[in-house]
Design a protein around this motif. Structure first.
Motif, PDB file in Angstrom:
ATOM      1  N   PRO A 183       8.262  54.774 101.314  1.00 15.28           N
ATOM      2  CA  PRO A 183       8.878  53.744 100.458  1.00 15.28           C
ATOM      3  C   PRO A 183      10.086  54.573  99.744  1.00 15.28           C
ATOM      4  CG  PRO A 183       7.026  54.507  99.252  1.00 15.28           C
ATOM      5  CD  PRO A 183       7.003  55.148 100.658  1.00 15.28           C
ATOM      6  N   GLY A 184      11.262  53.664  99.766  1.00 19.58           N
ATOM      7  CA  GLY A 184      12.313  54.321  99.250  1.00 19.58           C
ATOM      8  C   GLY A 184      12.467  53.781  97.860  1.00 19.58           C
ATOM      9  N   ILE A 185      12.887  54.830  96.884  1.00 19.55           N
ATOM     10  CA  ILE A 185      13.070  54.352  95.439  1.00 19.55           C
ATOM     11  C   ILE A 185      14.596  54.613  95.161  1.00 19.55           C
ATOM     12  CG2 ILE A 185      12.442  55.165  93.208  1.00 19.55           C
ATOM     13  CD1 ILE A 185      10.356  57.016  94.487  1.00 19.55           C
ATOM     14  N   LEU A 186      14.830  53.519  94.346  1.00 19.08           N
ATOM     15  CA  LEU A 186      16.330  53.482  93.911  1.00 19.08           C
ATOM     16  C   LEU A 186      16.353  53.254  92.250  1.00 19.08           C
ATOM     17  CD1 LEU A 186      18.042  51.098  96.166  1.00 19.08           C
ATOM     18  CD2 LEU A 186      18.163  53.598  96.158  1.00 19.08           C
ATOM     19  N   MET A 187      17.448  53.783  91.714  1.00 20.52           N
ATOM     20  CA  MET A 187      17.253  53.791  90.323  1.00 20.52           C
ATOM     21  C   MET A 187      18.750  53.454  89.819  1.00 20.52           C
ATOM     22  SD  MET A 187      16.838  57.449  88.865  1.00 20.52           S
ATOM     23  CE  MET A 187      16.340  56.821  87.209  1.00 20.52           C
ATOM     24  N   ALA A 188      19.009  52.836  88.722  1.00 17.56           N
ATOM     25  CA  ALA A 188      20.290  52.522  88.192  1.00 17.56           C
ATOM     26  C   ALA A 188      20.260  52.358  86.843  1.00 17.56           C
ATOM     27  CB  ALA A 188      20.872  51.063  88.546  1.00 17.56           C
ATOM     28  N   LEU A 224      11.545  48.540  84.393  1.00 19.74           N
ATOM     29  CA  LEU A 224      12.666  48.732  83.661  1.00 19.74           C
ATOM     30  C   LEU A 224      12.168  49.515  82.248  1.00 19.74           C
ATOM     31  CD1 LEU A 224      15.894  47.052  83.695  1.00 19.74           C
ATOM     32  CD2 LEU A 224      14.489  46.277  81.477  1.00 19.74           C
ATOM     33  N   THR A 225      13.029  50.456  81.938  1.00 14.90           N
ATOM     34  CA  THR A 225      12.751  51.080  80.726  1.00 14.90           C
ATOM     35  C   THR A 225      13.872  50.998  79.677  1.00 14.90           C
ATOM     36  OG1 THR A 225      11.648  52.936  82.047  1.00 14.90           O
ATOM     37  CG2 THR A 225      12.140  53.380  79.627  1.00 14.90           C
ATOM     38  N   VAL A 226      13.754  50.526  78.496  1.00 11.38           N
ATOM     39  CA  VAL A 226      14.796  50.518  77.596  1.00 11.38           C
ATOM     40  C   VAL A 226      15.085  51.998  76.841  1.00 11.38           C
ATOM     41  CG1 VAL A 226      15.535  49.413  75.572  1.00 11.38           C
ATOM     42  CG2 VAL A 226      14.170  48.147  77.182  1.00 11.38           C
ATOM     43  N   ILE A 227      16.338  52.266  76.994  1.00 13.77           N
ATOM     44  CA  ILE A 227      16.813  53.455  76.424  1.00 13.77           C
ATOM     45  C   ILE A 227      17.286  53.529  75.132  1.00 13.77           C
ATOM     46  CG2 ILE A 227      18.136  55.537  76.878  1.00 13.77           C
ATOM     47  CD1 ILE A 227      15.860  55.493  78.622  1.00 13.77           C
ATOM     48  N   GLU A 228      17.752  52.002  74.897  1.00 15.57           N
ATOM     49  CA  GLU A 228      18.727  51.880  73.713  1.00 15.57           C
ATOM     50  C   GLU A 228      18.873  50.429  73.419  1.00 15.57           C
ATOM     51  OE1 GLU A 228      21.875  54.742  72.776  1.00 15.57           O
ATOM     52  OE2 GLU A 228      22.832  52.971  72.064  1.00 15.57           O
ATOM     53  N   GLY A 229      18.354  49.910  72.303  1.00 15.33           N
ATOM     54  CA  GLY A 229      18.671  48.304  71.827  1.00 15.33           C
ATOM     55  C   GLY A 229      17.301  47.570  72.238  1.00 15.33           C
ATOM     56  N   SER A 230      17.697  46.210  72.031  1.00 11.51           N
ATOM     57  CA  SER A 230      16.546  45.350  72.258  1.00 11.51           C
ATOM     58  C   SER A 230      16.755  44.401  73.317  1.00 11.51           C
ATOM     59  CB  SER A 230      16.358  44.505  70.981  1.00 11.51           C
ATOM     60  OG  SER A 230      16.043  45.185  69.871  1.00 11.51           O
ATOM     61  N   ILE A 251      20.865  49.746  76.614  1.00  9.76           N
ATOM     62  CA  ILE A 251      20.867  50.526  77.926  1.00  9.76           C
ATOM     63  C   ILE A 251      19.455  50.566  78.423  1.00  9.76           C
ATOM     64  CG2 ILE A 251      21.250  52.859  78.929  1.00  9.76           C
ATOM     65  CD1 ILE A 251      22.747  53.559  76.350  1.00  9.76           C
ATOM     66  N   ALA A 252      19.351  50.323  79.632  1.00  4.76           N
ATOM     67  CA  ALA A 252      17.905  50.641  80.420  1.00  4.76           C
ATOM     68  C   ALA A 252      18.240  51.198  81.389  1.00  4.76           C
ATOM     69  CB  ALA A 252      17.625  48.963  80.634  1.00  4.76           C
ATOM     70  N   ILE A 253      17.060  51.827  81.980  1.00  2.00           N
ATOM     71  CA  ILE A 253      16.884  52.330  83.388  1.00  2.00           C
ATOM     72  C   ILE A 253      16.008  51.395  84.196  1.00  2.00           C
ATOM     73  CG2 ILE A 253      16.043  54.150  84.673  1.00  2.00           C
ATOM     74  CD1 ILE A 253      18.594  55.081  83.014  1.00  2.00           C
ATOM     75  N   ALA A 254      16.657  51.018  85.298  1.00  2.00           N
ATOM     76  CA  ALA A 254      15.927  50.182  86.368  1.00  2.00           C
ATOM     77  C   ALA A 254      15.606  50.997  87.545  1.00  2.00           C
ATOM     78  CB  ALA A 254      16.663  49.012  86.741  1.00  2.00           C
ATOM     79  N   ILE A 255      14.272  51.016  87.923  1.00  4.94           N
ATOM     80  CA  ILE A 255      13.678  51.769  88.927  1.00  4.94           C
ATOM     81  C   ILE A 255      13.311  50.674  90.138  1.00  4.94           C
ATOM     82  CG2 ILE A 255      12.314  53.361  89.974  1.00  4.94           C
ATOM     83  CD1 ILE A 255      13.659  54.316  87.675  1.00  4.94           C
ATOM     84  N   VAL A 256      13.659  50.505  91.166  1.00  3.38           N
ATOM     85  CA  VAL A 256      13.515  49.733  92.074  1.00  3.38           C
ATOM     86  C   VAL A 256      12.776  50.251  93.408  1.00  3.38           C
ATOM     87  CG1 VAL A 256      14.284  47.638  93.489  1.00  3.38           C
ATOM     88  CG2 VAL A 256      15.361  48.321  91.529  1.00  3.38           C
ATOM     89  N   GLY A 257      11.587  50.013  93.629  1.00  3.01           N
ATOM     90  CA  GLY A 257      10.718  50.745  94.495  1.00  3.01           C
ATOM     91  C   GLY A 257      10.721  49.719  95.983  1.00  3.01           C
TER      92      GLY A 257
END
Lengths: 192, 192, 192, 192, 192, 192
Positions: free
Chosen positions: A64-69, A91-97, A141-147
């Motif tokens: 499986p590939g993994i992408l992140m943004a 999705l991981t929240v780095i900053e904010g609500s 800010i969020a980090i999204a990982i798409v598998g």
């Protein structure tokens, strides 16, 4: 404007030593990406910007590939309803609500939603329509990982697919589907 | 005579005759469905009705399932825009004239569409939003085959997922996503 | 506006609009087949004819393909015993009365069979030997859907594989396998 | 008589330390089989005997299983034409001279065959009908490895499936399929 | 040192009749390997030698490959700790007494081990570190079957990966990881 | 010592509307995890700590799982050489300077390494031995994403598997494998 350009290099040969005569040519930079600490430009209609990571992917047929943004949100910026037909997203929240939600499939169509704070993580199940929006006063800010379950996750933004198709989906069909007047459909179509 | 007895423990479902200690109990009716020649009731808001075939599915872990349905269309009936996140669909027209279409994903969002007559077949690629509508003067009938890449094809009707989610997706978010007034969104949501 | 540009290199086939730099060139005809309403020519030794649908297949690595065919049967025509090593089959009767059957694997070898009428549907489990025959007084028509667990369903007609192999499978080996005289084997081999 | 009893234990938990609280209970014997040096009893109609290895299999959903068997052949013993719908087979000759063959699928039906000596290895592609026979003057021994693409390789012995089905496949249908007299079919059916 | 060179031919077309226009060109030699009865040269640092079988592999996208090798051991020769990231291994002892073992993953790290005699078979679960050594007085021979969950099983010899990496893994990092002096690490690294 | 306890919830039913009668019971918390902003305790032998995210996983048979963890490093803390047999890993540096590396498989065993700063991302190919270490003056933080090709990624810490196996791997075998004195092996084994 959200510009999401994924550059997926689907190498046919890779880093293990004996199935590949080019093992000697493997370089660290092929596995490396820099810049996820940089803020994206959110001056657009939806007030958000996705900065994708463009690292090389391992090509094994069943791998499986993994992408992140990184996704930046202006205050009240949104990431409009969309689906990844063949991918789960974390999705991981780095900053904010950030308020997040997804809608279950037919016949329930339940909205599952939650407000996330810094350090919170949320999973969007494969293929379901989902969205995010900044509900804080500052940027988020969020980090999204798409598998991927296949080689290409794909993105379908609902509004663009339905009202922004080129050529237009017939307006009377959309009027029936959305139980709205044809002129409402015309008006929305004119925006896309 | 060759006697090959496979005893597979821990299979939970068992419609196939060969991998299961209940092979002696397998009956033809477990592979059988009757009634695809019967017309569905199209007296509803969209003027169409899907009659799914409920045959038993093969349970092998990597075996793709296959589903099929008869779809009846009243004159000008539609099958509104929807997606199957994990399934390709093949539609065959048995009777009448049916316009079909699907929309490619971001960033193109092109509408690919075609008018089908009796004996015509059309493929809707996995995960893309697609629709059908009867454009003839009488009823229309189609057979839809949905091939799963996972065990469950799923159906997401766009209008229901977006405007009919329970609870509602926030109307201001939808207004932004569809670039429409909040009251237009309210009006559409009230129909679902 | 959301612009999502996926550049997937090293895809060799490209019928879907979204994973391919030729998305602009996608045409409806690439997803379209015409002619399933036309009767096949059943003037042959087994009195049946399969007309396969030749729609383009989705190329995703893990995407199961789907094939379909119209099968016409002359009165008492048969579709002789055969297997699809990597595919489940669903048969729908459009017209006439068709007896269908499959045989479970070792050691049971049970015949599971059923007479189907118009609107009936039957499933043949993956890999098992199966057959159909028209048992009505007129022609019969069926639609067969073959769902692949790999990219190619394959067809192995038992009689052709066993007695029609080129060169011949040694006749004494077949005589032993079928517990018949060598000359019976010779006679059958001479027909293929 | 060839009696091939595979006992596949499909454990749901296994040997890795943290997905399984029973890791402490793992014993070497769960991965162990003894007896492949013992000759099988070939006093049966086909003059061969398969002794399968019954080691425990790793249960991961996508993990291909592997099965192996020792096959003993009396002089001129055969392993009659059969298929494994979901498995590739590798055969290694330990002793003697063995002719092996497989038949390609429709429409070619080519017989690919070869005489193997001690130390020779041959691959039978997934799903194709294949056979072996001892063509030396003494006993022959082979090790067969069958790699599964699903959890269960399955065996279909052609003669048993066609002429030994219970109840019988209609004799007139078989007569047509094999282009033989009904009484020839009756005669063969009576042997199974 | 063991030099294990697997030559994997990843054909894109194969033996079934209608997905491949080259079916007529299929030759028995493409499925054939000769020489597994020949002893490998064990005059090296670890006293063992793997002779891999280089048969052509079936290329189906979801078809697991199968590899096999003859492994010769000098008296007290070892096959040092290594892993196949994507493959289960079955080892059959043809001659001699071989101690085998594998270590479960974190956090248990249990050693599962067993002494095998002629005719014994042992399974090494996918991805776990495992080893073999001859504990008899004469040579030993084993046949190893490696079943791939992807197209390439890969081999990682632990000592070579850790202490023989080029360039070296930093010695202070290894000292910490192995809780040893830096000079012990230096000494071991100098051997590889 | 790093204690990595992944809690994988392998639900059998999920969120899509019609394959699951419990769709009404789906709650947002089932897709949610809180606490990734909290620092892990790095007071241990290797000076690092992994805090895994324990979100629920989608259970589809072919759906790849995704795991993530926050990894904290004390100054000069290391994440010792380890492998994930069935998973690719993406590491993103949130804070600090981290040197990362992996070693290619046989026969090359090349060390591919790189120093990462805040915002840098690095990919460790599936199954290869890899490590990280803090090379800055303060603490370092990374987010690791591990994408599974099967349901369970597994972790094998090389030093623990080799020198910390219980019972011990025979010291003379390790001495041969690592080309070191038996007493060096004894000494290292005594630490684990």
């Amino acid at each position: 404007m959200i510009t999401t350009s994924f550059f997926l290099f689907a190498f046919t040969v890779l880093v293990n030593g004996f199935a590949c005569k080019d093992a000697k040519l493997v370089q660290a930079n092929g596995f490396f990406f820099s810049g996820l600490h940089l803020m994206g430009n959110t001056s657009n209609a939806v007030g958000s910007q996705a900065t994708p990571v463009t690292v090389a992917q391992l090509p094994g047929l069943n791998t499986p590939g993994i992408l992140m943004a990184r996704i930046d949100f202006a205050p009240w910026g949104i990431n409009p309803p969309h689906t990844h037909p063949r991918a789960t997203e974390i999705l991981t929240v780095i900053e904010g609500s950030i308020q997040v939600g997804f809608v279950t499939s037919n016949p329930e169509n339940r909205l599952i939603n939650k407000v996330l704070e810094k350090g919170d993580v949320f999973v969007f199940p494969e293929g379901l329509v989902h969205f995010q929006r900044n509900i804080g006063y500052g940027n988020a800010i969020a980090i999204a990982i798409v598998g991927l379950s296949s080689q290409n996750p794909d993105v379908i933004t609902v509004a663009n697919a339905i009202f922004g198709a080129k050529p237009d989906i017939p307006n009377d069909l959309l009027a029936k589907a959305f139980q709205a007047d044809v002129k409402v459909v015309d008006q929305i179509q004119s925006k896309f």
